[in-house]
Design a protein around this motif. Sequence first.
Motif, short mmCIF file in Angstrom:
data_model
loop_
_atom_site.label_atom_id
_atom_site.label_comp_id
_atom_site.label_asym_id
_atom_site.label_seq_id
_atom_site.Cartn_x
_atom_site.Cartn_y
_atom_site.Cartn_z
N PRO A 1 28.88 -52.60 84.79
CA PRO A 1 29.41 -53.84 85.38
C PRO A 1 28.28 -54.79 85.79
O PRO A 1 27.22 -54.35 86.24
CB PRO A 1 30.18 -53.34 86.61
N ARG A 2 28.53 -56.08 85.61
CA ARG A 2 27.53 -57.08 85.98
C ARG A 2 28.24 -58.32 86.48
O ARG A 2 29.40 -58.57 86.13
CB ARG A 2 26.65 -57.43 84.77
N PRO A 3 27.58 -59.13 87.31
CA PRO A 3 28.22 -60.35 87.80
C PRO A 3 28.39 -61.37 86.69
O PRO A 3 27.68 -61.34 85.68
CB PRO A 3 27.23 -60.85 88.86
N ASP A 4 29.33 -62.28 86.87
CA ASP A 4 29.53 -63.36 85.91
C ASP A 4 28.26 -64.21 85.86
O ASP A 4 27.70 -64.57 86.90
CB ASP A 4 30.72 -64.22 86.36
N GLN B 178 16.59 -66.39 86.59
CA GLN B 178 15.98 -65.15 87.06
C GLN B 178 17.03 -64.10 87.40
O GLN B 178 16.90 -62.92 87.04
CB GLN B 178 15.10 -65.43 88.30
N ARG B 179 18.09 -64.52 88.08
CA ARG B 179 19.16 -63.57 88.43
C ARG B 179 19.94 -63.13 87.19
O ARG B 179 20.39 -62.00 87.10
CB ARG B 179 20.10 -64.21 89.46
N ARG B 180 20.09 -64.05 86.24
CA ARG B 180 20.77 -63.71 85.00
C ARG B 180 20.00 -62.63 84.25
O ARG B 180 20.57 -61.67 83.74
CB ARG B 180 20.91 -64.95 84.12
N ALA B 181 18.66 -62.78 84.22
CA ALA B 181 17.82 -61.80 83.53
C ALA B 181 17.87 -60.45 84.24
O ALA B 181 17.95 -59.39 83.61
CB ALA B 181 16.38 -62.30 83.48
N ALA B 182 17.84 -60.47 85.58
CA ALA B 182 17.90 -59.22 86.34
C ALA B 182 19.23 -58.51 86.14
O ALA B 182 19.28 -57.28 86.01
CB ALA B 182 17.67 -59.51 87.83
N ARG C 166 19.25 -56.85 82.67
CA ARG C 166 18.41 -55.64 82.63
C ARG C 166 19.10 -54.48 83.34
O ARG C 166 19.02 -53.33 82.90
CB ARG C 166 17.06 -55.93 83.28
N ALA C 167 19.78 -54.77 84.45
CA ALA C 167 20.44 -53.70 85.20
C ALA C 167 21.69 -53.19 84.48
O ALA C 167 22.08 -52.03 84.65
CB ALA C 167 20.83 -54.21 86.59
N SER C 168 22.29 -54.03 83.67
CA SER C 168 23.56 -53.66 83.03
C SER C 168 23.36 -52.82 81.77
O SER C 168 24.04 -51.81 81.57
CB SER C 168 24.34 -54.92 82.67
N LEU C 169 22.45 -53.22 80.90
CA LEU C 169 22.35 -52.59 79.58
C LEU C 169 21.57 -51.29 79.60
O LEU C 169 20.49 -51.22 80.19
CB LEU C 169 21.72 -53.57 78.59
N VAL D 26 25.67 -56.27 70.94
CA VAL D 26 25.57 -56.28 72.40
C VAL D 26 26.95 -55.94 72.94
O VAL D 26 27.94 -56.59 72.59
CB VAL D 26 25.10 -57.65 72.90
N PRO D 27 27.05 -54.92 73.78
CA PRO D 27 28.38 -54.44 74.19
C PRO D 27 28.97 -55.23 75.36
O PRO D 27 28.24 -55.79 76.19
CB PRO D 27 28.09 -53.00 74.63
N PRO D 28 30.30 -55.26 75.46
CA PRO D 28 30.95 -55.79 76.65
C PRO D 28 30.97 -54.71 77.73
O PRO D 28 30.79 -53.53 77.44
CB PRO D 28 32.36 -56.10 76.17
N THR D 29 31.20 -55.11 78.97
CA THR D 29 31.44 -54.11 80.00
C THR D 29 32.82 -53.49 79.75
O THR D 29 33.64 -54.05 79.00
CB THR D 29 31.43 -54.75 81.39
N ARG D 30 33.08 -52.36 80.39
CA ARG D 30 34.40 -51.73 80.21
C ARG D 30 35.51 -52.65 80.68
O ARG D 30 36.58 -52.71 80.06
CB ARG D 30 34.44 -50.41 80.99
N ALA D 31 35.25 -53.36 81.78
CA ALA D 31 36.29 -54.26 82.31
C ALA D 31 36.59 -55.38 81.32
O ALA D 31 37.76 -55.73 81.10
CB ALA D 31 35.83 -54.84 83.65
N ALA D 32 35.55 -55.94 80.70
CA ALA D 32 35.76 -57.02 79.73
C ALA D 32 36.50 -56.51 78.50
O ALA D 32 37.38 -57.18 77.97
CB ALA D 32 34.43 -57.64 79.35
N ARG D 33 36.13 -55.32 78.08
CA ARG D 33 36.81 -54.76 76.90
C ARG D 33 38.27 -54.49 77.20
O ARG D 33 39.14 -54.74 76.35
CB ARG D 33 36.11 -53.48 76.45
N ARG D 34 38.56 -53.97 78.38
CA ARG D 34 39.96 -53.72 78.76
C ARG D 34 40.74 -55.03 78.79
O ARG D 34 41.88 -55.11 78.32
CB ARG D 34 40.03 -53.05 80.13
N ALA D 35 40.14 -56.07 79.36
CA ALA D 35 40.84 -57.35 79.50
C ALA D 35 41.14 -57.97 78.14
O ALA D 35 42.22 -58.55 77.94
CB ALA D 35 40.00 -58.32 80.34
#
Length: 213
Positions: A140-143, A150-154, A157-160, A107-116
Motif C-alpha cells: 500500500p502507498r499514498p495517492d 521527494q515524497r513521491r519517490a520515497a 521505493r517503500a512500496s515496490l 509495474v504492479p498495482p497495489t492489492r487495493a487498486a487491483r481489487r477496485a
Amino acid sequence: MRLTEDARDLFLPAACASCRSAPAAGSGLCADCAADLLALRPVLATPARRTAPPVVAGGPYAGALAEALNEYKERSRRELAPALGALLGRALAVVAAEVPDAVLVPVPPTRAARRARGFDHVAHLCAGLGELHPVLRARPRPDSVGLTPQRRAAAARASLHPAPRRLAALIALGRPAILVDDIVTTGATIDAAAAVLRSAGLAVPAAVVVAAA
C-alpha cells in the motif's frame, strides 16, 4: 452517481470513453477519437529522476489519450485495452529495436487498486506484446496526487518489492528487462522499480508507458 450511470449503460449505447458525446464502437471510442489515438506517435519522456531508465511513451498524456486512459483505469473499461495496447506496442517497438531478447516486467498495482478495478490494468495491456514476467509486488502507498517529488519517490521505493521465486527464475534467464507502466510523470515509480531489479543484477535498459505527462 455510479448506480445511475450503471443503470443508464444497461439501456443506452456506451458513450465514447474520450469525448463522451458520441456513441462508442466496440473499441470503446467513437471513430473520431479512435483516429486521434491512431495518429499518435511514440515520444521520448524525460523523467525527473536521473537514475530512471529512458522511457518511451505511446503518446502525450492529453486529449483523447488522457480521457481514454482514465476511463480504462478508473471505470475498468477493458474494451479500451486493444487501442491503448496498440500505443504501448508502438513504444515497445522503438525500444525492442535497441534491446533484442528483452522481457517485459509490468509495474504492479497495489492489492487495493487491483481489487477496485477487478484486474491488473498494466499487465492486461501487455497481452501479445512479449514475454511477461510479473516479478514485482506493490505494498500500500499514498495517492501520488499532491505529493512533492521527494515524497513521491520515497513512497514508490517503500512500496515496490520483489516476488523472490519469480525474480530468481527471471535472473536465471539472463535477459534484460523492459519495465512497463501506464503513465510516467516524475519517473519516481519507474526509478524505484528499476532499482529493485538492478539490485538483483538484472539489466533494465529502458521502460515503456502508454502516456507521458
